[in-house]
Design a protein around this motif. Structure first.
Motif, short mmCIF file in Angstrom:
data_model
loop_
_atom_site.label_atom_id
_atom_site.label_comp_id
_atom_site.label_asym_id
_atom_site.label_seq_id
_atom_site.Cartn_x
_atom_site.Cartn_y
_atom_site.Cartn_z
N THR A 154 7.40 1.36 5.55
CA THR A 154 6.38 0.79 6.44
C THR A 154 7.03 0.00 7.57
OG1 THR A 154 6.15 -1.02 4.86
CG2 THR A 154 4.46 0.67 4.82
N PHE A 155 8.15 -0.64 7.28
CA PHE A 155 8.86 -1.38 8.33
C PHE A 155 9.24 -0.43 9.47
CE2 PHE A 155 12.58 -3.13 10.39
CZ PHE A 155 12.26 -4.47 10.53
N ILE A 156 9.86 0.67 9.12
CA ILE A 156 10.28 1.62 10.14
C ILE A 156 9.07 2.18 10.90
CG2 ILE A 156 11.37 3.87 10.53
CD1 ILE A 156 13.12 3.19 8.04
N ILE A 157 8.05 2.58 10.13
CA ILE A 157 6.86 3.16 10.76
C ILE A 157 6.22 2.17 11.73
CG2 ILE A 157 4.50 3.89 10.29
CD1 ILE A 157 5.48 5.20 7.75
N ASN A 158 6.08 0.91 11.29
CA ASN A 158 5.42 -0.06 12.14
C ASN A 158 6.23 -0.42 13.38
OD1 ASN A 158 2.80 -0.96 11.10
ND2 ASN A 158 3.99 -1.25 9.24
N SER A 159 7.55 -0.55 13.21
CA SER A 159 8.38 -0.84 14.38
C SER A 159 8.22 0.26 15.41
CB SER A 159 9.85 -0.95 13.99
OG SER A 159 10.00 -1.77 12.87
#
Lengths: 290, 290, 272
Positions: A269-274
């Motif tokens: 989710t971190f990667i997706i949100n960034s």
């Protein structure tokens, strides 16, 4: 200033915390954790593949349904509807985004899943049963139901951001298309083309929400750790296994493995949100400069 | 040749207009499809919830299965306490971070903080639950209201921050300059002038954060856990409306399902009312600029 | 194209330039009034634009010149609560007989700020309008593209860069690209709404040059706030003030011996 820094501290602490607490499982299983589909608390054998699969597939189903609808909604809100209708429907859709996920899940159990089992899935089986995706017993609870409920949940997010992005496209662009003799749809198509990186950002943000969604999915996905082709079959997602097993985990290794699942979920989710923020930012900044 | 061209053009124009009509209708259908689940869920919950919503629901403790009556007073009070705990540190941090991001906007640090806040808002709530578990439950060796409140507090931060920032940005720059020109220090200007001007907007942000936290289930499952008895001590497990709904919803008893619907109706009403308030307040105040 | 003599009853209006009695009007209006939210932006305008001539509309800001221009291709459609009354005759037919798409193909428009489609290449921009009409023959498109780029004076500068994004061009080049894009749809009338106000002097002179060539085949109506430009490029000039048409005459007459006092004051810089 101090408080502002504390927020950075919190996020770093989350990462550190989960990293430390999952060390036991990481040391034992290594990268094999991601590729193993064993999940046997009794034998202390853990692998996250089935959950990763469940999360990915249910989220993709959700996107496939939500994206076209969301774009339609956004176009309707920003280009077709008048001011009064536009704001009131926009408001309804905002509320849809604010309804707690537990209520979606509850509704899923009692309304959506029975409907899927008795009407929709048999219908699909009758007409599209030759496709392996639609074979097997229609359980109601399973991958497809989870995907549909996720689609309902992420449509408001994608559509409201897409609407904002469309509104940020200057009027001169539309005028240019009209002046060349474009029909309304052709002018809108041009605006959509312009907004595509913003729409991509909105989509990715919706994906992030779908991946992390816990309660609604837990309540309808069927919670069975298996990888099956048929979308009618029950499955399991990363967030739901944590929700279901964490409080009653049977020992250190089990907890540690669940935390590692959480860590993977966090990373994804971190990667997706960034990525999403970056895409949306790049569009709105351009609009600001104009 | 010219005549043929004209004919082709005419036929083509008709085709384009048909496509135009079809696509625009599809957009309207999409908007309808997005709104229908909302209306369905809302009325279904209201229908199922209102019938079992009575005075007892708000005043009585849950009864074990088999006995009629009973309510959710412990869960209602629990939710209030948990939100209070979370708000105690989540709201100040959120507001102060919002001030920082808005008043020092442009600096590298404020961009980093903004980005981190966005990331934080995208972290699945269940991951925050794991974090609170590791930080508070593990050392205490017990599920507790404290851990649940902590998790909700973290979840409130990004919502409060974002709205504070947006509201502060709407305060005209000239107002700040006027105050600074009178020799009032920057910090006092922010506190006395800017913040006061934006206060109603910030309150709506806080309301939204509370409404969101009130419906959160996932992070509470293994922090505040749940409790079928009356408890207000912070170091003990505590009941909350969403967790209670979850436990009732996945139980096989009709009586409990009805209770859960009543709880769901309460939650959905909170969300609806808060959003309505927010909408009215922001429209009155910023109708020109929003 | 149908040719039509200016209606005699319009001709007798005193604001029609005397030398045009034998001319052919590509576009004329009778009693044209446009209101926004029931406030009139222009009222009771009677004007004719001659075929294959360049007519400039000048006047102080807010006098309604852009409003007048935009009523000629239904651009007011895009603005809610706008209302157009009166008669507009385009190429011998009442404007009501056109639908908006068909009308805009006959009456092209170039806007104040260059507005190329940012996601399309130079070539794609030029043929964007043709694509709508379903013309997909590559060789034909390329031929048209070359022709219109030559007409707008851009060909030599971009012939090796047809595949690059339109945003890679300079502002002046973008505006000429927008002109080419308008030409590609082969309209009869081209409306230009302050086409050079966002450009530097060199780009401006290039566009003025192409305007000069264009009038052989097209009728041009140009709104400008630059009186020198009107004097340089146009055959006829109309002066508007407070939503009314004050005077329409040959450019030479307007700038040397206007009949109306208001026009004279504006031309000589007494106000505005």
């Amino acid at each position: 200033m101090f408080f502002a820094l504390s927020i950075i501290f919190v996020v770093l602490l989350i990462i550190y915390e989960m990293f430390i607490d999952s060390s036991q499982s990481r040391e034992k299983f290594g990268f094999g954790f991601i590729f193993s589909s064993d999940w046997e608390p009794v034998k202390e054998e853990f692998g996250a593949l089935t959950f990763i699969y469940g999360t990915v597939v249910s989220s993709l189903i959700a996107l496939a349904i939500a994206l076209p609808i969301s774009i339609g909604v956004a176009v309707f809100l920003s280009e077709i509807a008048g001011k009064t209708v536009g704001t009131s429907i926009g408001f309804l859709i905002e509320i849809l985004a604010a309804i707690p996920s537990i209520i979606y899940g509850f509704w899923g159990i009692f309304v959506l899943a029975p409907y899927m089992r008795e009407s929709f899935q048999p219908f699909l089986q009758n007409y599209l049963g030759f496709i392996p995706l639609f074979q097997g017993t229609p359980f109601g609870f399973g991958m497809m139901t989870a995907g549909i409920i996720l689609a309902i949940m992420i449509t408001p997010i994608i559509s409201s951001i897409t609407r904002d992005v469309l509104k940020a496209i200057p009027v001169s662009q539309r005028e240019a298309a009209y002046a060349l003799g474009a029909t309304k749809w052709e002018a809108i198509k041009m605006a959509l083309l312009n907004a595509k990186s913003g729409i991509l950002g909105a989509t990715v943000l919706g994906l992030g929400r779908a991946v992390g969604e816990t309660m609604a999915v837990t309540m309808v996905i069927g919670n069975r750790a298996q990888i099956k082709t048929s979308l009618f079959e029950p499955a399991y997602s990363m967030a739901s296994v944590i929700a279901n097993e964490f409080a009653e985990a049977s020992g250190q290794m089990h907890i540690s493995s669940l935390i590692e699942v959480g860590l993977i979920l966090f990373g994804v989710t971190f990667i997706i949100n960034s990525l999403a923020r970056f895409l949306i930012f790049s569009v709105t900044r351009k609009a600001d400069m104009k | 040749m010219r005549k043929e061209d004209l004919l082709f053009d005419k036929k083509n124009l008709r085709k384009r207009k048909i496509i135009n009509t079809i696509m625009l209708s599809l957009c309207i259908i999409a908007a309808a499809m997005a709104v229908v689940p909302l209306i369905y869920i809302f009325f279904y919950t209201a229908g199922a919830g209102l019938t079992s919503l009575n005075f007892d629901f708000f005043t009585a403790l849950p009864k074990p299965f088999g006995e009629d009556g009973g309510g959710m007073v412990n869960a209602i009070v629990g939710t209030v306490i948990l939100i209070g705990l979370g708000g105690l540190f989540g709201i100040p941090i959120g507001i102060l971070t919002g001030i920082y991001v808005s008043e020092y906007s442009g600096s590298l640090m404020s961009n980093v903080v903004k980005f981190i806040t966005d990331v934080l808002s995208g972290i699945p709530s269940i991951v925050i639950g794991i974090f609170a578990y590791g930080l508070i439950v593990l050392p205490m060796q017990r599920f507790s209201a404290l851990a649940g409140g902590f998790a909700l507090g973290i979840l409130m931060i990004p919502t409060v921050t974002r709205i504070t920032e947006e509201m502060l940005k709407l305060v005209p720059q000239t107002l700040r300059e006027a105050s600074l020109a009178l020799g009032i220090s920057r910090w006092k200007t922010t506190l006395r002038i800017t913040l006061r001007t934006a206060s109603s907007g910030i309150i709506t942000g806080v309301l939204l954060a509370i409404a969101r936290a009130a419906g959160e289930t996932a992070p509470l499952l293994f922090t505040s856990f749940g409790n079928s008895f009356w408890s207000t001590s912070l170091d003990q497990p505590m009941a909350s409306i969403p967790v209670q709904i979850f436990n009732y919803a996945i139980s096989p008893y009709d009586e409990w399902h009805r209770k859960a619907w009543a709880g769901a109706f309460v939650l959905i009403s909170i969300v609806f009312i808060v959003n309505l308030i927010v909408r009215v307040v922001t429209r009155n105040k910023y109708s020109g600029s929003v | 194209m149908q040719e039509v003599l200016i209606n005699t009853d319009i001709l007798t209006e005193e604001n029609i330039p005397e030398k045009t009695k034998k001319g052919i009007a590509a576009l004329s209006t009778v009693g044209l009034t446009v209101t926004f939210d029931s406030r009139p932006a222009i009222s009771d305008v009677n004007i004719s634009f001659l075929k294959n001539k360049v007519t400039s509309i000048i006047g102080p800001s807010g006098c309604g010149k852009s409003t007048l221009l935009r009523s000629f291709n239904y651009m007011h459609d895009l603005i809610p609560k706008s209302e157009v009354t009166g008669k507009i005759i385009v190429l011998g037919k009442n404007i009501n007989e056109y639908d908006s798409v068909g009308l805009r193909k006959k009456v092209g428009m170039v806007f104040q700020k260059p507005n190329p489609f940012p996601t399309l290449s130079v070539f794609e921009n030029v043929v964007a309008g043709l694509k709508y009409t379903g013309n997909n023959k590559k060789s034909e498109l390329e031929e048209i593209c070359e022709n219109v780029l030559k007409l707008s004076g851009l060909w030599d500068e971009v012939k090796d860069r047809l595949k690059v994004s339109a945003l890679a061009l300079s502002g002046g080049q973008q505006q000429r690209l927008c002109i080419a894009r308008t030409l590609a749809v082969s309209p009869d009338i081209i409306l230009m709404d302050e086409p050079t106000s966002a450009l530097d002097p060199i780009s401006t002179s290039k566009i003025e040059e192409s305007i000069f060539h264009l009038k052989q085949n097209y009728t041009l109506i140009i709104v400008t706030h630059n009186m020198q430009q009107a004097a340089r490029v146009s055959d006829y000039t109309a002066y508007m003030y407070l939503g009314k048409l004050i005077e329409l005459a040959s450019t030479r007459k307007i700038f040397t011996s206007p009949s109306e006092k208001l026009t004279e004051e504006y031309i000589t810089g007494k106000f505005g």
